[in-house]
Motif scaffolding. Structure first.
Motif, short mmCIF file in Angstrom:
data_model
loop_
_atom_site.label_atom_id
_atom_site.label_comp_id
_atom_site.label_asym_id
_atom_site.label_seq_id
_atom_site.Cartn_x
_atom_site.Cartn_y
_atom_site.Cartn_z
N ALA A 253 -4.21 -4.89 -10.20
CA ALA A 253 -4.24 -3.46 -10.48
C ALA A 253 -2.96 -2.95 -11.13
O ALA A 253 -2.92 -1.83 -11.64
CB ALA A 253 -4.52 -2.68 -9.20
N MET A 254 -1.90 -3.76 -11.12
CA MET A 254 -0.67 -3.42 -11.84
C MET A 254 -0.67 -4.07 -13.23
O MET A 254 0.31 -4.01 -13.95
CB MET A 254 0.57 -3.89 -11.08
CG MET A 254 0.69 -3.39 -9.66
SD MET A 254 0.73 -1.60 -9.50
CE MET A 254 2.34 -1.23 -10.19
N ASP B 272 -4.40 -6.14 -5.64
CA ASP B 272 -3.32 -5.16 -5.86
C ASP B 272 -2.42 -5.57 -7.02
O ASP B 272 -1.93 -4.72 -7.77
CB ASP B 272 -2.46 -5.02 -4.59
CG ASP B 272 -3.09 -4.10 -3.55
OD1 ASP B 272 -3.75 -3.12 -3.95
OD2 ASP B 272 -2.91 -4.36 -2.35
N ILE B 273 -2.16 -6.86 -7.14
CA ILE B 273 -1.33 -7.35 -8.24
C ILE B 273 -2.08 -7.15 -9.57
O ILE B 273 -1.49 -6.69 -10.56
CB ILE B 273 -0.97 -8.84 -8.04
CG1 ILE B 273 -0.13 -9.03 -6.76
CG2 ILE B 273 -0.24 -9.39 -9.26
CD1 ILE B 273 1.25 -8.42 -6.79
N ILE C 57 -6.06 1.41 -10.77
CA ILE C 57 -6.00 1.24 -9.31
C ILE C 57 -7.13 0.28 -8.95
O ILE C 57 -8.13 0.22 -9.67
CB ILE C 57 -6.18 2.62 -8.60
CG1 ILE C 57 -5.96 2.52 -7.08
CG2 ILE C 57 -7.54 3.23 -8.90
CD1 ILE C 57 -5.93 3.90 -6.38
N ASP C 58 -6.97 -0.49 -7.88
CA ASP C 58 -8.12 -1.31 -7.48
C ASP C 58 -8.97 -0.53 -6.49
O ASP C 58 -8.48 0.36 -5.79
CB ASP C 58 -7.69 -2.68 -6.92
CG ASP C 58 -7.11 -2.62 -5.53
OD1 ASP C 58 -6.41 -1.64 -5.21
OD2 ASP C 58 -7.34 -3.56 -4.76
N VAL D 15 5.29 -6.79 -6.23
CA VAL D 15 5.11 -7.31 -4.87
C VAL D 15 4.24 -6.38 -4.02
O VAL D 15 4.33 -5.15 -4.13
CB VAL D 15 6.48 -7.56 -4.19
CG1 VAL D 15 7.32 -6.30 -4.13
CG2 VAL D 15 6.34 -8.15 -2.81
N THR D 16 3.36 -6.97 -3.22
CA THR D 16 2.48 -6.19 -2.35
C THR D 16 2.21 -6.93 -1.05
O THR D 16 2.22 -8.17 -1.03
CB THR D 16 1.15 -5.87 -3.07
OG1 THR D 16 0.38 -5.00 -2.25
CG2 THR D 16 0.33 -7.12 -3.32
N THR D 17 1.99 -6.20 0.03
CA THR D 17 1.69 -6.78 1.35
C THR D 17 0.51 -6.06 1.96
O THR D 17 0.46 -4.83 1.96
CB THR D 17 2.90 -6.57 2.30
OG1 THR D 17 4.01 -7.27 1.80
CG2 THR D 17 2.58 -7.09 3.70
N ASP D 18 -0.45 -6.80 2.46
CA ASP D 18 -1.57 -6.22 3.20
C ASP D 18 -1.92 -7.13 4.36
O ASP D 18 -1.89 -8.34 4.22
CB ASP D 18 -2.80 -6.06 2.30
CG ASP D 18 -2.96 -4.64 1.81
OD1 ASP D 18 -2.94 -3.72 2.64
OD2 ASP D 18 -3.12 -4.47 0.59
#
Lengths: 344, 344
Positions: B88-89, B85-86, B232-233, B53-56
């Motif tokens: 990049a994982m 970001d997703i 990493i992105d 999960v990611t938030t920007d």
């Protein structure tokens, strides 16, 4: 000079934000694989459970007023409104992410207090904050996402209500909206202008500034092995939320005005402000209590102190009525007015 | 008058927002149990996968400029930066929630275009938008949360890099930042003042306005059964992101300046603007390509057209070097400068 009394602006932003994110998070749940500090957080799930996700944002000047909200209140409430949405699905909140946008003039101390408020609410409800984004903006904006979990069979939607179900609320309603009214009046008229017993004042102010989402009720139901048929949290106002639950469930409702649970402290404040407590109870909003529909049999298995029956669901779709003490029945608008003239 | 050319203000906000949310979502993945319209969305997960999960957030005036961003660009990019970001994982994006805050003066048409941009990016990457919150604010603020899934053994952190790993990037770097520079220059100097081949111009503008997160690479790796050791992105700039990957992996790196992949269209624009393409490649940011570390053996199994080796990881923690064509080696700052004087 205390370095924390500096504005964010020019305080070495990259390291500052890293340090602030450290404040969000100092323990790790065993399900967490990747914590704050990577591109995204990652966590394990339990195979038989569903994930429940909600996002709500608070914006300065629209959702809160710096005249009477502390930074801690803002952080707390931004988390609480999302926790309440998770509780309204009968789920347990687990993880949260936070997007914070702040003016560069804000002091580091202030931001730490805001993060502190997020943490107080997260810790109270067993939530781990796993992601954060901090950026600049002209006003404070705080967008929180909370992810919860529930066994699929325990999930409660707005849509499961049936004619004949009892319509119930947890706790009391209306004090949060009356609290906002009081806080605004106090700001306008200056300190001490409104004479009130401190206990009554602080009850309604607290209900507005620090709403307590009802994860305790959800846990209690789980222990008892019961679930309601339909549920929504009371954020827009009791009348509006009855309308929403009925629209989703395809039924109507009758709400009994004398049954509405109103706190004694709220009655005292309403009297001091020459306000009608039931107007606030029906139309106020921001209560973050749970409105649910359950069969009479289910209700009998619940803790009687934990809820109040305020009416029942009826068969005629969309017909939402308010019944008075004398038996008079009139349509109840979304806004909480009990007459035909009100506009929906 | 077209009703969609009205400002949001006074256009019957409750129904409008419900209608707009309809735009976000018109199909339902089989895992989805509860869609937009309840207190929260709910979805099933696969037992052996982890959730990512990611938030920007993107804020008007800080992350985008209404002078050259269309509403569709803003919506698209707010989704894209989170999808990246997703990726990049090494995970697959699945669901998203959106918190949108807008001035009341915005036209309904404009908001529909913004939602349209969110949808274009979401649909491209197979993401379902499951939750939304729309509120007022003095400027446009768009906070997106994306949730993805990956088998736990396939998760790639920033921290898995080892000395000797090849340091690689997907696609090309620097054009997005040069594109921003061009768009700003065009805004200042008026249309047509900067003479450029349309193909070159549109390449760099597109790289800035419509970044394409590399979920295609992640899928290709999955098919080949390979994964990098660390990833990493590239959002802060290649140099900054090399620093971050190395800090997390506890190693150093050498980056070879002549190896940096720069698009031909970008060289043309850089020449027209008298700018150094490699300055943008190292310090620019907003590329949303993937920077990864993998063994030479792993790299040999990848599609050679999909990545460029730009250097390697080294044993000395925190020592990030830039090597020139003539063999000169100097420390590389986070900002992308290759001299001691630059401040980190």
């Amino acid at each position: 000079m205390n370095p924390n009394s500096q504005p964010v602006e020019g305080a070495g932003e990259f390291n500052l934000i890293r340090r602030l994110h450290g404040l969000l998070n100092d323990y790790a749940s065993p399900e967490l694989c990747v914590d704050i500090g990577d591109d995204a957080a990652a966590y394990r799930t339990h195979g038989n459970r569903v994930q429940v996700v909600t996002t709500d944002a608070l914006i300065e000047g629209y959702h809160f007023d710096l005249g009477f909200y502390t930074m801690e209140d803002i952080g707390y409430k931004a988390m609480a409104v999302n926790v309440s949405d998770i509780a309204a699905m009968n789920a347990k909140p687990r993880f949260a992410t936070v997007a914070l946008a702040i003016p560069g003039s804000l002091l580091i101390d202030q931001i730490e207090c805001l993060y502190g408020g997020l943490r107080i609410c997260a810790d109270t409800h067993g939530i781990q904050i796993v992601g954060g984004d901090t950026t600049r903006s002209p006003v404070i904006m705080l967008s929180v996402t909370v992810i919860g979990e529930v066994e699929e069979r325990d999930l409660v939607r707005r849509s499961g209500g049936k004619a004949g179900d009892l319509l119930c609320v947890t706790g009391t309603v209306g004090a949060a909206a009356l609290g906002l009214h009081l806080l605004r009046r106090e700001t306008e008229s200056g300190p001490g202008a409104i004479k009130l017993a401190e206990e009554a004042r602080s009850h309604v102010a607290h209900r507005h500034l620090r709403p307590e989402p009802r994860t305790d009720i959800v846990e209690d139901w789980k222990t008892r092995g019961v679930r309601p048929n339909a549920m929504i949290d009371i954020s827009d106002g009791l009348a509006a939320d009855v309308h929403q639950l009925c629209a989703a469930s395809g039924c109507g409702a009758v709400v009994r005005r004398p049954a509405l649970p109103v706190a004694e402290e709220m009655r005292i404040v309403a009297q001091a402000l020459a306000a009608d407590p039931l107007t606030y109870a029906l139309g106020g909003g921001d209560d973050y209590e749970l409105l649910f529909a359950a069969s009479a049999n289910t209700c009998r298995t619940l803790d009687p102190a934990s809820y109040t029956v305020i009416g029942e669901l009826t068969a005629e779709r969309g017909l939402i009525l308010l019944e008075d003490a004398d038996g008079t029945v009139l349509p109840l608008s979304r806004a909480g007015h009990d007459h035909f003239a009100s506009k929906d």
